[in-house]
Write a protein that holds these residues in place. Structure first.
Motif, PDB file in Angstrom:
ATOM      1  N   THR A 181       0.824  -1.201   0.000  1.00  0.00           N
ATOM      2  CA  THR A 181       0.000   0.000   0.000  1.00  0.00           C
ATOM      3  C   THR A 181       0.855   1.246   0.000  1.00  0.00           C
ATOM      4  O   THR A 181       1.958   1.268   0.554  1.00  0.00           O
ATOM      5  CB  THR A 181      -0.942   0.037   1.224  1.00  0.00           C
ATOM      6  OG1 THR A 181      -0.162  -0.023   2.422  1.00  0.00           O
ATOM      7  CG2 THR A 181      -1.925  -1.121   1.199  1.00  0.00           C
ATOM      8  N   LEU A 182       0.323   2.286  -0.638  1.00  0.00           N
ATOM      9  CA  LEU A 182       0.973   3.597  -0.683  1.00  0.00           C
ATOM     10  C   LEU A 182      -0.125   4.640  -0.502  1.00  0.00           C
ATOM     11  O   LEU A 182      -1.043   4.721  -1.314  1.00  0.00           O
ATOM     12  CB  LEU A 182       1.696   3.800  -2.011  1.00  0.00           C
ATOM     13  CG  LEU A 182       2.326   5.180  -2.260  1.00  0.00           C
ATOM     14  CD1 LEU A 182       3.407   5.476  -1.224  1.00  0.00           C
ATOM     15  CD2 LEU A 182       2.899   5.262  -3.675  1.00  0.00           C
ATOM     16  N   ILE A 183      -0.046   5.414   0.574  1.00  0.00           N
ATOM     17  CA  ILE A 183      -1.080   6.391   0.901  1.00  0.00           C
ATOM     18  C   ILE A 183      -0.427   7.740   1.149  1.00  0.00           C
ATOM     19  O   ILE A 183       0.643   7.825   1.755  1.00  0.00           O
ATOM     20  CB  ILE A 183      -1.861   5.951   2.157  1.00  0.00           C
ATOM     21  CG1 ILE A 183      -2.573   4.621   1.903  1.00  0.00           C
ATOM     22  CG2 ILE A 183      -2.861   7.020   2.599  1.00  0.00           C
ATOM     23  CD1 ILE A 183      -3.199   4.019   3.143  1.00  0.00           C
ATOM     24  N   VAL A 184      -1.069   8.804   0.659  1.00  0.00           N
ATOM     25  CA  VAL A 184      -0.618  10.163   0.931  1.00  0.00           C
ATOM     26  C   VAL A 184      -1.376  10.691   2.137  1.00  0.00           C
ATOM     27  O   VAL A 184      -2.608  10.742   2.136  1.00  0.00           O
ATOM     28  CB  VAL A 184      -0.853  11.087  -0.279  1.00  0.00           C
ATOM     29  CG1 VAL A 184      -0.424  12.515   0.058  1.00  0.00           C
ATOM     30  CG2 VAL A 184      -0.083  10.584  -1.496  1.00  0.00           C
ATOM     31  N   ASP A 185      -0.654  11.075   3.184  1.00  0.00           N
ATOM     32  CA  ASP A 185      -1.261  11.666   4.374  1.00  0.00           C
ATOM     33  C   ASP A 185      -1.276  13.187   4.225  1.00  0.00           C
ATOM     34  O   ASP A 185      -0.278  13.790   3.815  1.00  0.00           O
ATOM     35  CB  ASP A 185      -0.484  11.289   5.636  1.00  0.00           C
ATOM     36  CG  ASP A 185      -0.748   9.850   6.056  1.00  0.00           C
ATOM     37  OD1 ASP A 185      -1.832   9.340   5.740  1.00  0.00           O
ATOM     38  OD2 ASP A 185       0.147   9.250   6.680  1.00  0.00           O
ATOM     39  N   ILE A 186      -2.398  13.796   4.560  1.00  0.00           N
ATOM     40  CA  ILE A 186      -2.509  15.252   4.524  1.00  0.00           C
ATOM     41  C   ILE A 186      -2.299  15.791   5.938  1.00  0.00           C
ATOM     42  O   ILE A 186      -2.968  15.360   6.882  1.00  0.00           O
ATOM     43  CB  ILE A 186      -3.897  15.688   3.999  1.00  0.00           C
ATOM     44  CG1 ILE A 186      -4.218  14.984   2.678  1.00  0.00           C
ATOM     45  CG2 ILE A 186      -3.965  17.198   3.840  1.00  0.00           C
ATOM     46  CD1 ILE A 186      -3.240  15.272   1.575  1.00  0.00           C
TER      47      ILE A 186
END
Length: 504
Positions: A181-186
């Motif tokens: 998984t690859l997620i962008v955190d804001i």
């Protein structure tokens, strides 16, 4: 002044406001095209939108052009189309940003930006991002890629960042293929540039191992079941017989929800037919050429997707449809007999007043004796069962309570009757059918009502609703539920006319 609320109080609100949506019966195309990410469903409302993503010379666009160009006999057309990717080989996780317009000047102002990722649930921060020298948004993507690859995280050290000039989207694809998984955190950090990139509202696709085609279908249905038919775009590697059978088996287990449409030459269809005969919801079509460049496999899907079940007499006979953009595959009685014998569908050419006339024949599916084998019957029942389910759920959500007594039974009867009325209105339920003796006996047996068959013959339907109780096998608690039995006359379509001319 003394408040009026001491004496009267009126509370305002919208009653019965919750409404459960019903499915659309649009076409879902399964493709291996890398223009879309695996593990997500993409929906489009026009061929132009499809062309923007896949290009106007792609098979995906040409299929969409045919699909959206179809107009049925009730002057209705398909409203949308969806795509999913069959991951024939392992893929890396990815993030696709939104389509809002990106500001080059705002990005050029970034000299010490940061991005915060989660890679396989582990935080990975990229800092010191300098975009001041960017000449355009494509260059921004290049500079981002360079900065992200300085990370020590293996998913990021070989990641790829691109910018789609047509859709205004920044995309990052991880550098490690396979499950992940690859997620962008804001974050609220002033240096965080994720929002500038459109990564605050993203489509995130997990990395996947190589899939079987049936897994692509079932996974997409779990994500979004808003479709009716499934067709595979021409794969780089043709589907094997075992893969086709696996898809047919899955479709069959769904019990009149979707159908799978495929095409083959007549010679190959004669081979496939015995393998897939008996699987409900499978449409076998004869190609006019070896590559099916005219996409006859999606011909019945276009008809189904165009049906507006909110309209009067909306149901369609799938046979006798002319397709100006498709060539006849069957032109002789001998080939027609062969195709009919294996329950295949085809564009057939006949002659009327010396002119050729081509139309879709015979509008049938491969299901067994207890499955709807006419396409119109299958499509109508798929709509009706979904409509009834949505109607019951809407009532349960909107009403304070449906009591487990005669009052609640009356509520359930009212809901079911409204669904039946809509089905009669659009033609799903047919009244005035002549029932055979066997059909009369069968209706009597399953209904327990000696007059039920007369109601089916005259009105088109018979139903009963009961309130029952059962023990929940998980909680061990007694629960009450409504159970209905509906018998209705299906909408049968005429495929042949026989007459006798007697001259006196």
């Amino acid at each position: 002044m003394i408040s009026q609320s001491r004496y009267t109080k009126v509370t305002s609100g919208v009653g019965a406001g919750t409404s459960v949506s019903t499915r659309q019966y649009t076409l879902r195309l399964v493709t291996q095209n890398t223009a879309i990410q695996p593990g997500a469903v993409y929906e489009y409302d026009s061929a132009a939108d499809v062309g923007t993503v896949f290009g106007t010379s792609s098979e995906e666009y040409l299929r969409a052009e045919s699909y959206f160009g179809f107009i049925n006999k009730s002057i209705s057309s398909p409203a949308s189309i969806s795509f999913v990717r069959w991951n024939n080989s392992s893929s890396a996780p990815s993030v696709v940003g939104d389509t809002t317009t990106k500001s080059l000047s705002n990005l050029q102002a970034v000299t010490a930006g940061e991005l915060n990722f989660e890679v396989n649930s582990v935080a990975a921060q990229v800092t010191g991002i300098d975009l001041a020298t960017a000449t355009d948004l494509t260059h921004v993507a290049s500079l981002l890629q360079t900065a992200i690859r300085k990370s020590t995280n293996t998913m990021l050290t070989t990641a790829t960042v691109t910018y789609n000039t047509s859709t205004n989207q920044f995309t990052i694809i991880g550098g490690v293929v396979g499950v992940g998984t690859l997620i962008v955190d804001i974050t609220t950090d002033a240096a965080d540039i994720a929002t500038l990139l459109g990564w605050q509202t993203t489509t995130t696709a997990a990395g996947l191992a190589a899939q079987e085609p049936v897994d692509a279908v079932s996974t997409s249905a779990a994500l979004n079941n808003n479709f009716g038919s499934i067709v595979f775009c021409t794969p780089a590697v043709a589907l094997t017989s075992d893969q086709i059978i696996a898809i047919c088996e899955w479709i069959n287990t769904q019990n009149v929800v979707y159908w799978y449409s495929l095409s083959a030459t007549l010679a190959n269809a004669l081979i496939y037919a015995p393998l897939i005969l008996g699987y409900s919801g499978v449409a076998l079509n004869i190609r006019a050429d070896a590559t099916d460049s005219e996409f006859v496999d999606q011909a019945p899907c276009e008809i189904w997707a165009s049906i507006d079940y909110t309209a009067a007499n909306a149901t369609q006979n799938f046979m006798f449809y002319e397709f100006g953009n498709r060539t006849a595959a069957i032109t002789s009685d001998a080939d027609a007999n062969s195709a009919d014998s294996i329950r295949a569908n085809y564009i057939g050419k006949t002659q009327v007043a010396g002119s050729g006339l081509s139309f879709y024949q015979r509008g049938v599916l491969m299901g067994g004796s207890t499955s709807p084998t006419d396409m119109n019957t299958f499509a109508n029942e798929a709509w009706f069962k979904d409509y009834v389910s949505a109607a019951f759920l809407t009532a349960l959500l909107a009403l304070p309570e449906v009591s487990a007594d005669s009052s609640g039974e009356a509520v359930m009867i009212s809901v079911l009757q409204s669904a039946v009325d809509q089905a009669k209105y659009n033609g799903t339920i047919a009244a005035g059918k002549a029932l055979t003796t066997v059909q009369q006996l069968y209706i009597t047996q399953i209904s327990g009502d000696k007059t039920a068959y007369r109601q089916v013959a005259t009105n088109g339907y018979w139903y009963s609703v009961s309130i029952l109780s059962r023990v929940n096998e998980n909680s061990g608690l007694t629960e009450y539920y409504a159970k209905y039995l509906l018998i209705y006359g299906k909408d049968d379509a005429i495929r042949y006319v026989e007459g006798t001319d007697t001259l006196i």
